[in-house]
Design an enzyme around this catalytic site. Sequence first.
Site, PDB file in Angstrom:
ATOM      1  N   HIS A 175       6.370  49.318  30.905  1.00  8.35           N
ATOM      2  CA  HIS A 175       5.222  49.553  31.780  1.00  8.35           C
ATOM      3  C   HIS A 175       5.345  50.928  32.419  1.00  8.35           C
ATOM      4  O   HIS A 175       6.454  51.419  32.664  1.00  8.35           O
ATOM      5  CB  HIS A 175       5.094  48.453  32.841  1.00  8.35           C
ATOM      6  CG  HIS A 175       6.217  48.365  33.834  1.00  8.35           C
ATOM      7  ND1 HIS A 175       6.286  49.161  34.960  1.00  8.35           N
ATOM      8  CD2 HIS A 175       7.316  47.567  33.879  1.00  8.35           C
ATOM      9  CE1 HIS A 175       7.361  48.855  35.658  1.00  8.35           C
ATOM     10  NE2 HIS A 175       8.018  47.896  35.028  1.00  8.35           N
ATOM     11  N   ASP A 228       3.524  51.794  35.298  1.00  6.72           N
ATOM     12  CA  ASP A 228       3.227  51.768  36.727  1.00  6.72           C
ATOM     13  C   ASP A 228       4.516  51.646  37.522  1.00  6.72           C
ATOM     14  O   ASP A 228       5.561  51.230  37.000  1.00  6.72           O
ATOM     15  CB  ASP A 228       2.284  50.614  37.074  1.00  6.72           C
ATOM     16  CG  ASP A 228       2.896  49.251  36.765  1.00  6.72           C
ATOM     17  OD1 ASP A 228       3.227  49.006  35.588  1.00  6.72           O
ATOM     18  OD2 ASP A 228       3.051  48.433  37.695  1.00  6.72           O
ATOM     19  N   ASP A 268      13.008  52.014  36.947  1.00  2.00           N
ATOM     20  CA  ASP A 268      12.074  50.912  36.687  1.00  2.00           C
ATOM     21  C   ASP A 268      10.657  51.450  36.512  1.00  2.00           C
ATOM     22  O   ASP A 268       9.895  51.530  37.461  1.00  2.00           O
ATOM     23  CB  ASP A 268      12.141  49.934  37.857  1.00  2.00           C
ATOM     24  CG  ASP A 268      11.269  48.701  37.666  1.00  2.00           C
ATOM     25  OD1 ASP A 268      10.823  48.445  36.535  1.00  2.00           O
ATOM     26  OD2 ASP A 268      11.032  48.001  38.668  1.00  2.00           O
ATOM     27  N   GLU A 316       2.228  46.169  35.732  1.00  2.00           N
ATOM     28  CA  GLU A 316       3.273  45.143  35.636  1.00  2.00           C
ATOM     29  C   GLU A 316       3.758  44.766  37.025  1.00  2.00           C
ATOM     30  O   GLU A 316       4.029  43.595  37.318  1.00  2.00           O
ATOM     31  CB  GLU A 316       4.431  45.657  34.776  1.00  2.00           C
ATOM     32  CG  GLU A 316       5.498  44.604  34.460  1.00  2.00           C
ATOM     33  CD  GLU A 316       6.602  44.508  35.519  1.00  2.00           C
ATOM     34  OE1 GLU A 316       7.392  43.554  35.449  1.00  2.00           O
ATOM     35  OE2 GLU A 316       6.682  45.384  36.406  1.00  2.00           O
ATOM     36  N   GLU A 317       3.888  45.771  37.892  1.00  2.00           N
ATOM     37  CA  GLU A 317       4.410  45.527  39.240  1.00  2.00           C
ATOM     38  C   GLU A 317       3.450  44.698  40.088  1.00  2.00           C
ATOM     39  O   GLU A 317       3.846  44.181  41.141  1.00  2.00           O
ATOM     40  CB  GLU A 317       4.712  46.855  39.936  1.00  2.00           C
ATOM     41  CG  GLU A 317       5.757  47.722  39.249  1.00  2.00           C
ATOM     42  CD  GLU A 317       7.164  47.157  39.322  1.00  2.00           C
ATOM     43  OE1 GLU A 317       7.326  46.030  39.845  1.00  2.00           O
ATOM     44  OE2 GLU A 317       8.104  47.822  38.854  1.00  2.00           O
ATOM     45  N   GLU A 321      13.163  46.833  30.456  1.00  2.00           N
ATOM     46  CA  GLU A 321      13.496  46.768  31.880  1.00  2.00           C
ATOM     47  C   GLU A 321      14.991  47.043  32.060  1.00  2.00           C
ATOM     48  O   GLU A 321      15.791  46.823  31.150  1.00  2.00           O
ATOM     49  CB  GLU A 321      13.140  45.396  32.453  1.00  2.00           C
ATOM     50  CG  GLU A 321      11.659  45.097  32.517  1.00  2.00           C
ATOM     51  CD  GLU A 321      10.970  45.720  33.722  1.00  2.00           C
ATOM     52  OE1 GLU A 321      11.638  46.450  34.485  1.00  2.00           O
ATOM     53  OE2 GLU A 321       9.760  45.484  33.884  1.00  2.00           O
ATOM     54  N   HIS A 360      12.874  49.765  43.169  1.00  2.00           N
ATOM     55  CA  HIS A 360      12.105  49.472  44.382  1.00  2.00           C
ATOM     56  C   HIS A 360      12.833  49.926  45.642  1.00  2.00           C
ATOM     57  O   HIS A 360      12.643  49.340  46.716  1.00  2.00           O
ATOM     58  CB  HIS A 360      11.782  47.965  44.473  1.00  2.00           C
ATOM     59  CG  HIS A 360      10.998  47.439  43.311  1.00  2.00           C
ATOM     60  ND1 HIS A 360      10.412  46.198  43.318  1.00  2.00           N
ATOM     61  CD2 HIS A 360      10.694  47.970  42.097  1.00  2.00           C
ATOM     62  CE1 HIS A 360       9.782  45.987  42.171  1.00  2.00           C
ATOM     63  NE2 HIS A 360       9.954  47.065  41.408  1.00  2.00           N
TER      64      HIS A 360
END
Length: 369
Positions: free
Chosen positions: A69, A71, A101, A133-134, A161, A341
């Site tokens: 992903h 995003d 990520d 995705e997030e 991931e 994150h």
Amino acid sequence: MPPELMLAHLVAFRTVAGRPNGALIDFVRDYLIENGVPFSVIAGPEGDRFNLFASIGPVGVPGYILSGHVDVVPAGEPDWRADPFTLREEAGRLIGRGACDMKGFVAAVLSAVPDLARRELAAPIHIALSYDEEAGCLGVPHLIKRLPTLCAAPLGCIVGEPTGLVPVLRHKGKATIRVSAEGISGHSSRPDLGCNAIHRLIPVLTAARAQSAALESGAQDPHFAPPWSTLQVGTVSGGQAVNILPAAAQAMIEARAIAGVDPQGLLAPVIAAAGEGVTVELQSAYPALSLDEASPLAALAAEISGQTPLAAVSFGTEAGLFQAAGVPSVVCGPGDIARAHKPEEYLTVEELHAARAMALRLGDRLAAA
């Protein structure tokens, strides 16, 4: 293009989940055109977010998908020591939002495109890039729906991931709901003249707590920690002051399900407890992943990563959606999920190059097939 430069380009696009990603997709599109790689751009219903699917090799032959992903989560934390959307290197660390990520995996794969495109592959390598995705794996279902028109049924999918390049065979599924209650504001001395929205939420919250406790003695899978499905109330909000009847209240509730259990089904008792003035909205859902240790894909992932597969992880990915669509899937990418994150998120130079090498080994494997 060196993978570090590719990663710098990708990080510079502020593709926070829920926002447009067209500029990044245009950049990748132009790069693929330069390298003679055919692709399709698949728009989502939002109109400003896009998936991309590219193929290297014969699309009429079953091959493998490398999926990531593009995003990222927001980068508003005050602890960033520089612009989070400008990649910087410090002591072998490539620092920036999404570096780990999971734009690092995407950069590694894209940097390998020229080398892969020069090979005579007996089976194709597909590159799948998805959005949001997030926000709950919202973008990739639109890509998966189009797969039958894009290529022969794939033999497998590797979702990159961050796992330390260790193939992961299982993860839990997840479903999230927003529960909103409406009331009537007024002075707390006369509750008979109004309606307390927070009180209207209490049956739902009580049901959530009861379901959470019940799941501990329900179906179990020893591959996971904890080995049972879980349910929790993540946020509760509402009210202005203690002497004002709250006119609105809201809760976010999530369920995480072991393989074979429908995460949305776990929320059924909670939804049933919603009474008058309470509405429930499904925010996101994706199924669990479960790949058998004896699967050919598990063996292939171990071969090209050089790592023994891991039974399970606690976080979720898009791999369960690919598997539900009939594509065997595994999770295997560079970096550590513990860095995601967070401010000063990073991927090491060594990890980035190792992921690129894994993509090239897949090319070697398919060229020799």
